[in-house]
Design a protein around this motif. Sequence first.
Motif, PDB file in Angstrom:
ATOM      1  N   VAL A  98     -30.750 -10.096  -2.681  1.00 46.79           N
ATOM      2  CA  VAL A  98     -31.767 -11.569  -2.566  1.00 46.79           C
ATOM      3  C   VAL A  98     -30.858 -12.395  -1.929  1.00 46.79           C
ATOM      4  CG1 VAL A  98     -33.108 -13.271  -4.043  1.00 46.79           C
ATOM      5  CG2 VAL A  98     -33.472 -10.862  -4.277  1.00 46.79           C
ATOM      6  N   SER A  99     -29.499 -12.818  -2.474  1.00 47.76           N
ATOM      7  CA  SER A  99     -28.794 -13.981  -2.031  1.00 47.76           C
ATOM      8  C   SER A  99     -28.527 -13.668  -0.732  1.00 47.76           C
ATOM      9  CB  SER A  99     -27.368 -13.894  -2.713  1.00 47.76           C
ATOM     10  OG  SER A  99     -27.642 -14.197  -4.303  1.00 47.76           O
ATOM     11  N   PHE A 100     -28.212 -12.423  -0.186  1.00 43.55           N
ATOM     12  CA  PHE A 100     -28.048 -12.220   1.337  1.00 43.55           C
ATOM     13  C   PHE A 100     -29.407 -12.633   2.003  1.00 43.55           C
ATOM     14  CE2 PHE A 100     -28.914  -9.286   4.821  1.00 43.55           C
ATOM     15  CZ  PHE A 100     -27.558  -9.673   5.556  1.00 43.55           C
ATOM     16  N   LEU A 101     -30.519 -12.269   1.827  1.00 46.90           N
ATOM     17  CA  LEU A 101     -31.690 -12.308   2.437  1.00 46.90           C
ATOM     18  C   LEU A 101     -32.020 -13.756   2.235  1.00 46.90           C
ATOM     19  CD1 LEU A 101     -34.090  -9.499   1.126  1.00 46.90           C
ATOM     20  CD2 LEU A 101     -33.154  -9.829   3.327  1.00 46.90           C
ATOM     21  N   ARG A 102     -31.587 -14.629   1.450  1.00 41.59           N
ATOM     22  CA  ARG A 102     -31.850 -15.954   1.313  1.00 41.59           C
ATOM     23  C   ARG A 102     -31.018 -16.785   2.280  1.00 41.59           C
ATOM     24  NH1 ARG A 102     -31.567 -16.938  -4.975  1.00 41.59           N
ATOM     25  NH2 ARG A 102     -33.627 -16.419  -5.379  1.00 41.59           N
ATOM     26  N   GLU A 103     -29.829 -16.299   2.576  1.00 45.44           N
ATOM     27  CA  GLU A 103     -28.776 -16.820   3.447  1.00 45.44           C
ATOM     28  C   GLU A 103     -29.443 -16.570   4.942  1.00 45.44           C
ATOM     29  OE1 GLU A 103     -24.921 -16.018   2.993  1.00 45.44           O
ATOM     30  OE2 GLU A 103     -24.903 -17.208   0.810  1.00 45.44           O
ATOM     31  N   LYS A 104     -29.809 -15.347   5.105  1.00 42.71           N
ATOM     32  CA  LYS A 104     -30.004 -14.745   6.283  1.00 42.71           C
ATOM     33  C   LYS A 104     -31.393 -15.136   7.028  1.00 42.71           C
ATOM     34  CE  LYS A 104     -28.612 -11.701   9.659  1.00 42.71           C
ATOM     35  NZ  LYS A 104     -27.408 -11.903  10.303  1.00 42.71           N
ATOM     36  N   LEU A 105     -32.201 -15.379   6.158  1.00 43.19           N
ATOM     37  CA  LEU A 105     -33.685 -15.748   6.527  1.00 43.19           C
ATOM     38  C   LEU A 105     -34.243 -16.993   6.412  1.00 43.19           C
ATOM     39  CD1 LEU A 105     -35.744 -12.455   5.159  1.00 43.19           C
ATOM     40  CD2 LEU A 105     -34.472 -12.768   7.408  1.00 43.19           C
ATOM     41  N   ALA A 106     -33.091 -17.907   5.990  1.00 45.39           N
ATOM     42  CA  ALA A 106     -33.244 -19.449   5.626  1.00 45.39           C
ATOM     43  C   ALA A 106     -33.512 -20.051   7.075  1.00 45.39           C
ATOM     44  CB  ALA A 106     -32.429 -19.755   5.092  1.00 45.39           C
ATOM     45  N   MET A 121     -36.492  -9.581  12.328  1.00 44.36           N
ATOM     46  CA  MET A 121     -35.229  -9.055  12.802  1.00 44.36           C
ATOM     47  C   MET A 121     -35.371  -7.459  12.337  1.00 44.36           C
ATOM     48  SD  MET A 121     -31.804  -9.311  10.293  1.00 44.36           S
ATOM     49  CE  MET A 121     -30.631 -10.359  11.256  1.00 44.36           C
ATOM     50  N   ASP A 122     -34.753  -6.588  13.254  1.00 45.97           N
ATOM     51  CA  ASP A 122     -34.517  -5.225  13.245  1.00 45.97           C
ATOM     52  C   ASP A 122     -34.137  -4.725  11.786  1.00 45.97           C
ATOM     53  OD1 ASP A 122     -32.676  -2.512  14.160  1.00 45.97           O
ATOM     54  OD2 ASP A 122     -34.828  -2.532  14.569  1.00 45.97           O
ATOM     55  N   VAL A 123     -34.781  -3.771  11.311  1.00 42.48           N
ATOM     56  CA  VAL A 123     -34.369  -3.192   9.939  1.00 42.48           C
ATOM     57  C   VAL A 123     -32.945  -2.660   9.915  1.00 42.48           C
ATOM     58  CG1 VAL A 123     -35.504  -0.957  10.158  1.00 42.48           C
ATOM     59  CG2 VAL A 123     -35.178  -2.141   7.921  1.00 42.48           C
ATOM     60  N   GLN A 124     -32.780  -1.911  10.985  1.00 43.47           N
ATOM     61  CA  GLN A 124     -31.346  -1.437  11.085  1.00 43.47           C
ATOM     62  C   GLN A 124     -30.091  -2.518  11.097  1.00 43.47           C
ATOM     63  OE1 GLN A 124     -30.504   1.474  10.167  1.00 43.47           O
ATOM     64  NE2 GLN A 124     -32.761   1.959   9.859  1.00 43.47           N
ATOM     65  N   GLU A 125     -30.525  -3.597  11.854  1.00 44.32           N
ATOM     66  CA  GLU A 125     -29.539  -4.635  11.984  1.00 44.32           C
ATOM     67  C   GLU A 125     -29.308  -5.336  10.705  1.00 44.32           C
ATOM     68  OE1 GLU A 125     -29.082  -8.727  14.375  1.00 44.32           O
ATOM     69  OE2 GLU A 125     -30.725  -7.321  14.993  1.00 44.32           O
ATOM     70  N   LEU A 126     -30.534  -5.350  10.009  1.00 47.46           N
ATOM     71  CA  LEU A 126     -30.310  -6.072   8.780  1.00 47.46           C
ATOM     72  C   LEU A 126     -29.520  -5.168   7.568  1.00 47.46           C
ATOM     73  CD1 LEU A 126     -31.683  -8.509   6.844  1.00 47.46           C
ATOM     74  CD2 LEU A 126     -33.145  -6.777   5.961  1.00 47.46           C
ATOM     75  N   VAL A 127     -29.836  -3.987   7.820  1.00 52.34           N
ATOM     76  CA  VAL A 127     -29.159  -3.183   6.819  1.00 52.34           C
ATOM     77  C   VAL A 127     -27.553  -3.375   7.083  1.00 52.34           C
ATOM     78  CG1 VAL A 127     -28.579  -0.662   6.158  1.00 52.34           C
ATOM     79  CG2 VAL A 127     -31.028  -1.366   6.342  1.00 52.34           C
ATOM     80  N   SER A 128     -27.175  -3.009   8.292  1.00 49.04           N
ATOM     81  CA  SER A 128     -25.905  -3.141   8.710  1.00 49.04           C
ATOM     82  C   SER A 128     -25.203  -4.379   8.447  1.00 49.04           C
ATOM     83  CB  SER A 128     -25.778  -2.941  10.454  1.00 49.04           C
ATOM     84  OG  SER A 128     -24.549  -2.892  10.812  1.00 49.04           O
ATOM     85  N   ASP A 129     -25.782  -5.536   8.616  1.00 47.82           N
ATOM     86  CA  ASP A 129     -25.339  -6.883   8.551  1.00 47.82           C
ATOM     87  C   ASP A 129     -25.275  -7.029   6.982  1.00 47.82           C
ATOM     88  OD1 ASP A 129     -25.536  -7.538  11.164  1.00 47.82           O
ATOM     89  OD2 ASP A 129     -27.297  -9.109  10.882  1.00 47.82           O
ATOM     90  N   PHE A 130     -26.337  -6.521   5.900  1.00 43.26           N
ATOM     91  CA  PHE A 130     -25.956  -6.585   4.558  1.00 43.26           C
ATOM     92  C   PHE A 130     -24.895  -5.734   4.017  1.00 43.26           C
ATOM     93  CE2 PHE A 130     -27.213  -4.850   0.502  1.00 43.26           C
ATOM     94  CZ  PHE A 130     -26.804  -5.636  -0.344  1.00 43.26           C
ATOM     95  N   SER A 171     -22.080  -4.935   5.732  1.00 40.47           N
ATOM     96  CA  SER A 171     -20.756  -5.398   6.231  1.00 40.47           C
ATOM     97  C   SER A 171     -20.706  -7.080   5.496  1.00 40.47           C
ATOM     98  CB  SER A 171     -20.758  -5.411   7.663  1.00 40.47           C
ATOM     99  OG  SER A 171     -21.661  -6.552   8.142  1.00 40.47           O
ATOM    100  N   SER A 172     -21.501  -7.485   4.856  1.00 41.34           N
ATOM    101  CA  SER A 172     -21.406  -8.800   4.270  1.00 41.34           C
ATOM    102  C   SER A 172     -20.634  -8.997   3.198  1.00 41.34           C
ATOM    103  CB  SER A 172     -22.854  -9.462   4.192  1.00 41.34           C
ATOM    104  OG  SER A 172     -23.418  -8.953   2.924  1.00 41.34           O
ATOM    105  N   GLU A 173     -20.242  -9.988   2.636  1.00 38.77           N
ATOM    106  CA  GLU A 173     -19.657 -10.203   1.405  1.00 38.77           C
ATOM    107  C   GLU A 173     -20.618  -9.873   0.243  1.00 38.77           C
ATOM    108  OE1 GLU A 173     -17.993 -13.814  -1.543  1.00 38.77           O
ATOM    109  OE2 GLU A 173     -17.995 -13.990   0.553  1.00 38.77           O
ATOM    110  N   HIS A 174     -21.850 -10.026   0.506  1.00 40.50           N
ATOM    111  CA  HIS A 174     -22.901  -9.791  -0.707  1.00 40.50           C
ATOM    112  C   HIS A 174     -23.000  -8.136  -0.800  1.00 40.50           C
ATOM    113  CE1 HIS A 174     -24.268 -13.969  -1.245  1.00 40.50           C
ATOM    114  NE2 HIS A 174     -24.495 -14.146   0.039  1.00 40.50           N
ATOM    115  N   GLY A 175     -23.049  -7.808   0.345  1.00 40.14           N
ATOM    116  CA  GLY A 175     -23.123  -6.076   0.501  1.00 40.14           C
ATOM    117  C   GLY A 175     -21.988  -5.422  -0.301  1.00 40.14           C
ATOM    118  N   GLN A 176     -20.650  -5.966   0.113  1.00 38.71           N
ATOM    119  CA  GLN A 176     -19.281  -5.582  -0.355  1.00 38.71           C
ATOM    120  C   GLN A 176     -19.398  -5.739  -2.286  1.00 38.71           C
ATOM    121  OE1 GLN A 176     -17.115  -3.630   1.131  1.00 38.71           O
ATOM    122  NE2 GLN A 176     -18.879  -3.819   2.554  1.00 38.71           N
ATOM    123  N   GLN A 177     -19.984  -6.808  -2.445  1.00 34.14           N
ATOM    124  CA  GLN A 177     -20.076  -7.215  -3.992  1.00 34.14           C
ATOM    125  C   GLN A 177     -21.027  -6.239  -4.581  1.00 34.14           C
ATOM    126  OE1 GLN A 177     -21.097 -11.305  -3.994  1.00 34.14           O
ATOM    127  NE2 GLN A 177     -18.853 -11.939  -4.102  1.00 34.14           N
TER     128      GLN A 177
END
Length: 129
Positions: free
Chosen positions: A121-129, A1-10, A12-18
């Motif tokens: 870490v929670s975001f990455l577990r979900e995203k990269l699983a 996955m592209d790093v900028q896409e990962l940053v953006s996804d994180f 905007s995610s619930e994990h990122g907002q938390q």
Amino acid sequence: MDVQELVSDFLSSEHGQQALASLNAQGIDGDSAQQYLGVAAEAAHAHTEEQTSGLMGDHPGKSFFAAFAAGLVHGDGFLKSLVDGGEGVISGKVAEALAERAGVDPSTASTIAAAATPYLVSFLREKLA
């Protein structure tokens, strides 16, 4: 996955907002918190992409064993403590990146990393699983 896409996804995610709310609770303004979380996500991405130094990097011992021992002392049990040790490695990488790339002093970088890493870490577990 592209790093900028990962940053953006994180971000905007619930994990990122938390994570953002956690940094705001630490007194970090919204723009700075977003910048720090972007750096944190980039550091975590780079760490997961490392192929030559293994899963936990070249010198993971200090962060791993500190988090592992803390988990055992707190009564988390062996397996939970192993997970905590792995998060400690990521937290150490994030703190280093914040100090180097965002110009944050090491003490503040460690505090930011400690607040943000569980969400990352929670975001990455979900995203990269």
